[in-house]
Design an enzyme around this catalytic site. Structure first.
Site, PDB file in Angstrom:
ATOM      1  N   GLY A  16       0.827  -1.200   0.000  1.00 49.79           N
ATOM      2  CA  GLY A  16       0.000   0.000   0.000  1.00 49.79           C
ATOM      3  C   GLY A  16       0.860   1.247   0.000  1.00 49.79           C
ATOM      4  O   GLY A  16       2.066   1.185   0.265  1.00 49.79           O
ATOM      5  N   GLN A  27       3.271   9.950   1.472  1.00 49.88           N
ATOM      6  CA  GLN A  27       4.549   9.230   1.365  1.00 49.88           C
ATOM      7  C   GLN A  27       5.320   9.606   0.101  1.00 49.88           C
ATOM      8  O   GLN A  27       6.513   9.356   0.005  1.00 49.88           O
ATOM      9  CB  GLN A  27       4.328   7.714   1.388  1.00 49.88           C
ATOM     10  CG  GLN A  27       3.857   7.198   2.747  1.00 49.88           C
ATOM     11  CD  GLN A  27       3.638   5.699   2.720  1.00 49.88           C
ATOM     12  OE1 GLN A  27       2.619   5.230   2.238  1.00 49.88           O
ATOM     13  NE2 GLN A  27       4.605   4.944   3.216  1.00 49.88           N
ATOM     14  N   CYS A  53       6.756  -0.413   7.338  1.00 52.39           N
ATOM     15  CA  CYS A  53       6.299   0.733   6.551  1.00 52.39           C
ATOM     16  C   CYS A  53       7.389   1.136   5.566  1.00 52.39           C
ATOM     17  O   CYS A  53       8.566   1.169   5.928  1.00 52.39           O
ATOM     18  CB  CYS A  53       5.993   1.888   7.502  1.00 52.39           C
ATOM     19  SG  CYS A  53       5.472   3.402   6.687  1.00 52.39           S
ATOM     20  N   LEU A  54       7.014   1.474   4.352  1.00 51.84           N
ATOM     21  CA  LEU A  54       7.997   1.920   3.353  1.00 51.84           C
ATOM     22  C   LEU A  54       8.702   3.198   3.797  1.00 51.84           C
ATOM     23  O   LEU A  54       9.805   3.487   3.365  1.00 51.84           O
ATOM     24  CB  LEU A  54       7.319   2.155   1.999  1.00 51.84           C
ATOM     25  CG  LEU A  54       6.773   0.918   1.277  1.00 51.84           C
ATOM     26  CD1 LEU A  54       5.985   1.331   0.043  1.00 51.84           C
ATOM     27  CD2 LEU A  54       7.891  -0.041   0.899  1.00 51.84           C
ATOM     28  N   HIS A 103      -3.626   1.022   8.093  1.00 53.25           N
ATOM     29  CA  HIS A 103      -2.273   1.600   8.008  1.00 53.25           C
ATOM     30  C   HIS A 103      -2.276   2.814   7.068  1.00 53.25           C
ATOM     31  O   HIS A 103      -1.691   3.855   7.383  1.00 53.25           O
ATOM     32  CB  HIS A 103      -1.309   0.512   7.517  1.00 53.25           C
ATOM     33  CG  HIS A 103       0.123   0.927   7.415  1.00 53.25           C
ATOM     34  ND1 HIS A 103       1.110   0.464   8.270  1.00 53.25           N
ATOM     35  CD2 HIS A 103       0.763   1.753   6.542  1.00 53.25           C
ATOM     36  CE1 HIS A 103       2.278   0.996   7.929  1.00 53.25           C
ATOM     37  NE2 HIS A 103       2.101   1.780   6.870  1.00 53.25           N
ATOM     38  N   GLU A 104      -2.948   2.689   5.913  1.00 52.97           N
ATOM     39  CA  GLU A 104      -2.949   3.785   4.930  1.00 52.97           C
ATOM     40  C   GLU A 104      -3.809   4.962   5.387  1.00 52.97           C
ATOM     41  O   GLU A 104      -3.439   6.116   5.171  1.00 52.97           O
ATOM     42  CB  GLU A 104      -3.407   3.286   3.556  1.00 52.97           C
ATOM     43  CG  GLU A 104      -2.527   2.213   2.925  1.00 52.97           C
ATOM     44  CD  GLU A 104      -1.039   2.506   2.966  1.00 52.97           C
ATOM     45  OE1 GLU A 104      -0.644   3.685   2.945  1.00 52.97           O
ATOM     46  OE2 GLU A 104      -0.261   1.542   3.056  1.00 52.97           O
ATOM     47  N   HIS A 146      -1.847   6.967   7.647  1.00 49.79           N
ATOM     48  CA  HIS A 146      -0.878   7.835   6.968  1.00 49.79           C
ATOM     49  C   HIS A 146      -1.481   9.192   6.602  1.00 49.79           C
ATOM     50  O   HIS A 146      -0.831  10.224   6.755  1.00 49.79           O
ATOM     51  CB  HIS A 146      -0.369   7.176   5.673  1.00 49.79           C
ATOM     52  CG  HIS A 146       0.888   6.376   5.844  1.00 49.79           C
ATOM     53  ND1 HIS A 146       2.047   6.905   6.362  1.00 49.79           N
ATOM     54  CD2 HIS A 146       1.175   5.080   5.550  1.00 49.79           C
ATOM     55  CE1 HIS A 146       2.984   5.962   6.390  1.00 49.79           C
ATOM     56  NE2 HIS A 146       2.489   4.846   5.909  1.00 49.79           N
TER      57      HIS A 146
END
Ligand code: ZN
Length: 175
Positions: A54, A59, A96-97, A138-139, A142
């Site tokens: 995702g 991000q 997480c990226l 999670h998204e 963000h």
């Protein structure tokens, strides 16, 4: 020889946790137009290249409420997403990226329903279970400026992992 016009991939740099935009509440998208569709395409390219499950617009440095999620079979896009239903719980390791090389234990709802707009500006609902439910939460975090490290069951669960181990260690990495 001639050159031919073709659609190029746009893989954007993924910002990491020290970037202030990751801590800001993203703005609602007022109108789903071609610039938003271009953003979505770039986000999908970036997510696939990472590779990740995702990605949220902050991000890649865009403070708008847009998220993309890719599970095994489906690619989901949600603009201005909101959770409308949630139940159960799951505890698992998450990564997480934007926080490369770390995993930690996070408790999430087991099932969620999220509502938002798709790339055509049409209202859609996504029902997520297990991994998809975790990715949706999670998204959405963000775009509210929240990172998984804010939601650890305890700080002691946060640990550094080798990049090659991250995938097998965590339930959700690269999101
Ligand atoms: Zn993330």
């Amino acid at each position: 020889m001639w050159t031919r016009c073709r659609q190029t991939m746009a893989v954007l740099p993924i910002l990491t946790q020290e970037s202030p935009i990751l801590r800001q509440k993203a703005k609602r998208v007022p109108r789903v137009d071609s610039s938003i569709r271009k953003l979505i395409d770039d986000m999908v390219d970036t997510m696939v290249a990472a590779p990740g499950v995702g990605l949220a617009a902050p991000q890649v440095g865009v403070g708008l409420r847009v998220v993309v999620i890719k599970t095994d079979t489906n690619l989901h896009t949600l603009i201005n997403p909101e959770m409308v239903k949630w139940e159960g719980e799951q505890i698992g390791l998450e990564g997480c990226l934007s926080i490369p090389g770390y995993v930690g234990e996070v408790k999430r709802y087991m099932q969620v329903v999220a509502r938002g707009l798709n790339r055509h500006g049409k209202s859609v609902k996504i029902k997520g279970d297990a991994l998809l439910a975790r990715a949706i939460q999670h998204e959405i975090d963000h775009i509210d400026g929240i990172l998984f490290t804010d939601r650890l069951t305890s700080l002691e669960t946060l640990r550094k992992v080798e990049p090659q181990d991250q995938e097998k260690e965590a339930e959700l990495v690269g999101a």
